[in-house]
Motif scaffolding. Sequence first.
Motif, short mmCIF file in Angstrom:
data_model
loop_
_atom_site.label_atom_id
_atom_site.label_comp_id
_atom_site.label_asym_id
_atom_site.label_seq_id
_atom_site.Cartn_x
_atom_site.Cartn_y
_atom_site.Cartn_z
N GLN A 52 21.83 -32.43 119.13
CA GLN A 52 23.12 -32.89 118.61
C GLN A 52 23.92 -31.69 118.16
O GLN A 52 23.38 -30.74 117.59
CB GLN A 52 22.87 -33.83 117.43
N VAL A 53 25.23 -31.77 118.38
CA VAL A 53 26.09 -30.64 118.09
C VAL A 53 27.22 -31.13 117.21
O VAL A 53 27.71 -32.23 117.39
CB VAL A 53 26.62 -30.06 119.44
N SER A 54 27.65 -30.33 116.24
CA SER A 54 28.77 -30.77 115.41
C SER A 54 29.74 -29.61 115.22
O SER A 54 29.35 -28.47 115.00
CB SER A 54 28.27 -31.26 114.05
N HIS A 55 31.03 -29.96 115.31
CA HIS A 55 32.09 -28.99 115.06
C HIS A 55 32.83 -29.45 113.82
O HIS A 55 33.23 -30.61 113.73
CB HIS A 55 33.08 -28.95 116.23
N THR A 56 33.01 -28.54 112.88
CA THR A 56 33.71 -28.88 111.65
C THR A 56 34.90 -27.98 111.50
O THR A 56 34.76 -26.76 111.48
CB THR A 56 32.79 -28.70 110.42
N LEU A 57 36.08 -28.61 111.38
CA LEU A 57 37.30 -27.83 111.18
C LEU A 57 37.83 -28.21 109.81
O LEU A 57 38.05 -29.37 109.55
CB LEU A 57 38.29 -28.20 112.27
N ALA A 70 24.25 -27.14 115.05
CA ALA A 70 23.43 -27.72 116.11
C ALA A 70 22.13 -28.21 115.51
O ALA A 70 21.59 -27.61 114.59
CB ALA A 70 23.15 -26.67 117.18
N THR A 71 21.63 -29.32 116.03
CA THR A 71 20.37 -29.89 115.56
C THR A 71 19.52 -30.21 116.76
O THR A 71 19.98 -30.88 117.70
CB THR A 71 20.63 -31.19 114.78
N ASP A 90 23.66 -23.48 111.68
CA ASP A 90 25.04 -23.61 111.24
C ASP A 90 25.67 -22.23 111.33
O ASP A 90 25.14 -21.29 110.72
CB ASP A 90 25.00 -24.02 109.76
N THR A 91 26.78 -22.09 112.04
CA THR A 91 27.45 -20.77 112.02
C THR A 91 28.92 -20.98 111.79
O THR A 91 29.47 -22.01 112.14
CB THR A 91 27.38 -20.01 113.36
N ASP A 92 29.56 -19.95 111.28
CA ASP A 92 31.02 -20.03 111.25
C ASP A 92 31.60 -18.82 111.98
O ASP A 92 30.86 -18.01 112.55
CB ASP A 92 31.54 -20.18 109.81
N VAL A 93 32.90 -18.74 111.96
CA VAL A 93 33.58 -17.76 112.83
C VAL A 93 33.20 -16.34 112.43
O VAL A 93 33.06 -15.46 113.27
CB VAL A 93 35.10 -17.96 112.74
#
Lengths: 302, 110
Positions: A52-57, A70-71, A90-93
């Motif tokens: 599973q993938v998640s994008h958080t803005l 990502a999980t 979990d990563t950020d820019v």
Amino acid sequence: MAETPQSSPPPSQPSSNPGSYDELHRKARDIFPTCFEGAKVIVQKGLSSHFQVSHTLSLSPMNTGYKFGATYVGHKQLGPQEAFPIFLGDTDVAGNTTGTFLHTFGEKWRVRLQGQVQQAKLAGAQGTIERRGTFSTFGLTLANTDLVNESGIVVAQLLRRFTKRVDLGAELVYQYGRQVPGGQITVPSYSARYSADFWTAAATFGMSGLHLSYHHRQTENIQFGVEFESNLNVQEAMTTFGYQVEMPEEGVTMRASVDTNWTVCGVFEKRLSQQLPFTLAISGMLNHAKSAGKFGIGLIIG
Amino acid sequence: MSAIDWEHVPDEELEETLWERFEGLSEMFPSFLQKFVTGTVDWTKWSASTGFWLTRNAVWIAATSSLILFMPYIIEKERSDLEKTQVAQQRQLLLGPAAAVQAAKSPQQH
């Protein structure tokens, strides 16, 4: 029921294993909302039944940015909700990353490794081994172990079920290193939990303070929670009262909390459509003492 | 300012306002009564202003806290109850009162 060892206790049923020591106050704490500020869009997509993938803005005065998570869940199924191994990332820019790895060996032993990288340096690393026996859970954690500077934290935890309703446990935190006054410091603490049919009360007390929590399930959809936390090192204490109401037919969840710092916070989540997986979340927080308020709105897709 | 010896000032030079004359009348009462009345009036003024301040803040805190804690859920509950009664009314119109009772019973059985 109490005689046969159960390796995968479902969370809402009393089973013979008391669970993890860190989860003692979890029931009450889950009631309280997490207030956020600004706008937030979360897109969660399952690429397969294991990944599973998640994008958080998020757009907010505090942090405006994008995070990717990502999980991966493996094939070893221990129970209806639990499958191992689990990889969470979990990563950020900017490149700040956190990663977690969970796995079981056999049915009794669990391993958890956590790492965090910030600004190209390892900010924290932690490893836990836990043995979940028939009536007891024993855990050993090594955190931020620095072999070069000889510093680190070792935590040993034991939680044992004494009767069907009473769990008792103890925790020992041992910190060593050059920054610690005296080279090493040991902090013991003890805890107890009483589970009744509709309510649960848990207490943890040690040299650093007292932590009490109470969870009450009034009806199937309404739950209350009270938590008292005190820290003797900074001489502060705080009590929080909260409630959670669900309307499962509508897909609505409302969580609210009031605490003794004169803060009220509420989060309302509603499913926008029966067929499409859109959820709207609005959050409001108001601190009466400082007359400061925060408002947040979020959209969760998937 | 030099201390004025009020005893020896001649009467024509004394200028008093109306309120000062009225206050002077209180000297005819015994001192415990003077203190009691003064204390009561002061306490009444204090309690009125503090009561007003308390009421203002309590109303503001109660109103804003209920807005954050209860309003979304109450609005949603009202809306969903209204929708359910509308659906039940439509079913009753279409299929008769027995259908409405059945519709009200069936979600409870699930």
